[in-house]
Design an enzyme around this catalytic site. Structure first.
Site, PDB file in Angstrom:
ATOM      1  N   LYS A   1       2.717  11.100   4.628  1.00  0.00           N
ATOM      2  CA  LYS A   1       2.653  11.665   6.163  1.00  0.00           C
ATOM      3  C   LYS A   1       1.814  12.925   5.759  1.00  0.00           C
ATOM      4  CE  LYS A   1       4.668   8.796   8.633  1.00  0.00           C
ATOM      5  NZ  LYS A   1       6.101   8.448   8.782  1.00  0.00           N
TER       6      LYS A   1
ATOM      7  N   TYR B   1       0.853  -1.405  -0.003  1.00  0.00           N
ATOM      8  CA  TYR B   1      -0.016  -0.085  -0.101  1.00  0.00           C
ATOM      9  C   TYR B   1       0.954   1.061   0.118  1.00  0.00           C
ATOM     10  CZ  TYR B   1       0.620  -0.586   5.036  1.00  0.00           C
ATOM     11  OH  TYR B   1       1.257  -0.887   6.617  1.00  0.00           O
ATOM     12  N   PRO B   2       0.472   2.319  -0.507  1.00  0.00           N
ATOM     13  CA  PRO B   2       1.005   3.491  -0.703  1.00  0.00           C
ATOM     14  C   PRO B   2       0.627   4.399   0.584  1.00  0.00           C
ATOM     15  CG  PRO B   2      -0.752   3.724  -2.135  1.00  0.00           C
ATOM     16  CD  PRO B   2      -0.760   2.258  -1.511  1.00  0.00           C
TER      17      PRO B   2
END
Ligand code: 76R
Length: 281
Positions: free
Chosen positions: A181, A177-178
């Site tokens: 922040k 998964y990408p």
């Protein structure tokens, strides 16, 4: 080309290879049944054979890492993870799939472009020593201090090698998964001083290490390369551990306060021939 005469610094040769580390590409495909049904038996057999060869990580000229998996859920059917110093060798696999007899059968559904890196939060030997003195109150001539420094000095080069040019564990399940922040006014990771980001990443690493032997992680960097800042690849000894680690980490400040996640792809690793068989191609 005229260059200002004051540029003394020798720049590296222009290159598509990284100074250190590898390019990484995650690819996801869905099987188009209507196109598959129209293929003649000869084209199908030819396409299958070409794909099995193309995705064989042992074939001459294969990228350094080439992993095939079968994806759970409707997001995709086939997953590939490819790594190599040469981004065009990686892309060559993508183009060869498209140009093969199965090219129209395998419809691209998702891709993610990233590169390996050593995180800025991995302590150098000096920083590690500082931390031992500060957090554990150890004195530099203390045998315990010296033993810990020596052990870290031994481990660090191997850990860095594993981050830049990783070996994949021989486990059955992988999750990709990408993530970002966040840069929210009330919680902006990128406005935090290095010391506080570093403390949060240290908490994060401590919670991750508890999964040693059950989950292996590869964080690849994608700021400027794809739509998210990092790609997270996890491998699990068991799917349960994937769920456990992601849930546990939701409580780390670095995730609870600052993380934002893209789509999750869970898949089961199989050699190419078995993957195609599973997909009923
Ligand atoms: O590289 C290292 O192993 C050293 C410590 C470490 C860093 C610097 C570490 C340890 N991580 C680091 C960096 Mn991680 N990690 C994630 C996720 O789901 C979530 O909440 C977040 C997704 C998981 C599951 C995970 C697992 N980590 C990062 C970064 C980059 C930050 C940067 O550079 O700015 C991200 C985005 C990220 C996210 N991490 C570990 C793990 C695990 C299991 C460990 C322990 C690994 C080990 O030492 O065996």
């Amino acid at each position: 080309m005229n260059r200002p005469s004051h540029t003394h610094v020798a720049l590296p040769e222009p290159s598509t290879k990284l100074a250190e580390g590898w390019h990484c590409l995650h690819l996801y495909y869905r099987v188009d049944q209507s196109i598959l049904s129209q293929l003649s038996p000869t084209d199908l057999a030819e396409g299958r054979e070409a794909l099995v060869h193309l995705l064989d990580p042992e074939r001459p000229g294969a990228p350094r890492r080439l992993q095939t998996s079968v994806v759970s859920g409707h997001k995709a059917d086939l997953g590939l993870m490819i790594m190599d110093p040469d981004p065009l060798l990686i892309d060559g696999v993508r183009q060869a799939i498209r140009a093969s007899k199965l090219g129209r059968v395998l419809q691209p559904t998702y891709s993610f472009v990233s590169i390996t890196e050593i995180s800025e939060y991995v302590p150098t030997l000096e920083q590690y020593g500082e931390k031992l003195r500060r957090d554990e109150g150890l004195k530099p001539d203390d045998p315990a201090y010296l033993a810990k420094i020596a052990a870290y000095g031994q481990r660090l080069p191997m850990m860095n090698q594993q981050r830049l040019c990783p070996d994949f564990p021989n486990w059955p399940v992988t999750c990709f998964y990408p993530m970002n922040k966040i840069r929210h006014p009330s919680a902006n990771w990128f406005m935090e001083p290095f010391s506080s980001r570093s403390a949060m990443m240290s908490e994060h690493a401590t919670s991750g290490i508890k999964f040693a032997g059950r989950v292996s992680q590869l964080i690849t960097a994608s700021a400027g390369l794809d739509d998210w800042e990092w790609g997270v690849t996890l491998w699990g000894r068991n799917p349960q551990y994937i769920k456990d680690i992601v849930y546990t980490m939701r409580f780390d400040t670095a995730s609870a306060r600052y993380a934002e996640f893209g789509p999750f792809y869970v898949s089961y690793i199989k050699p190419p021939a078995e993957a195609l068989e599973h997909l009923q191609i």
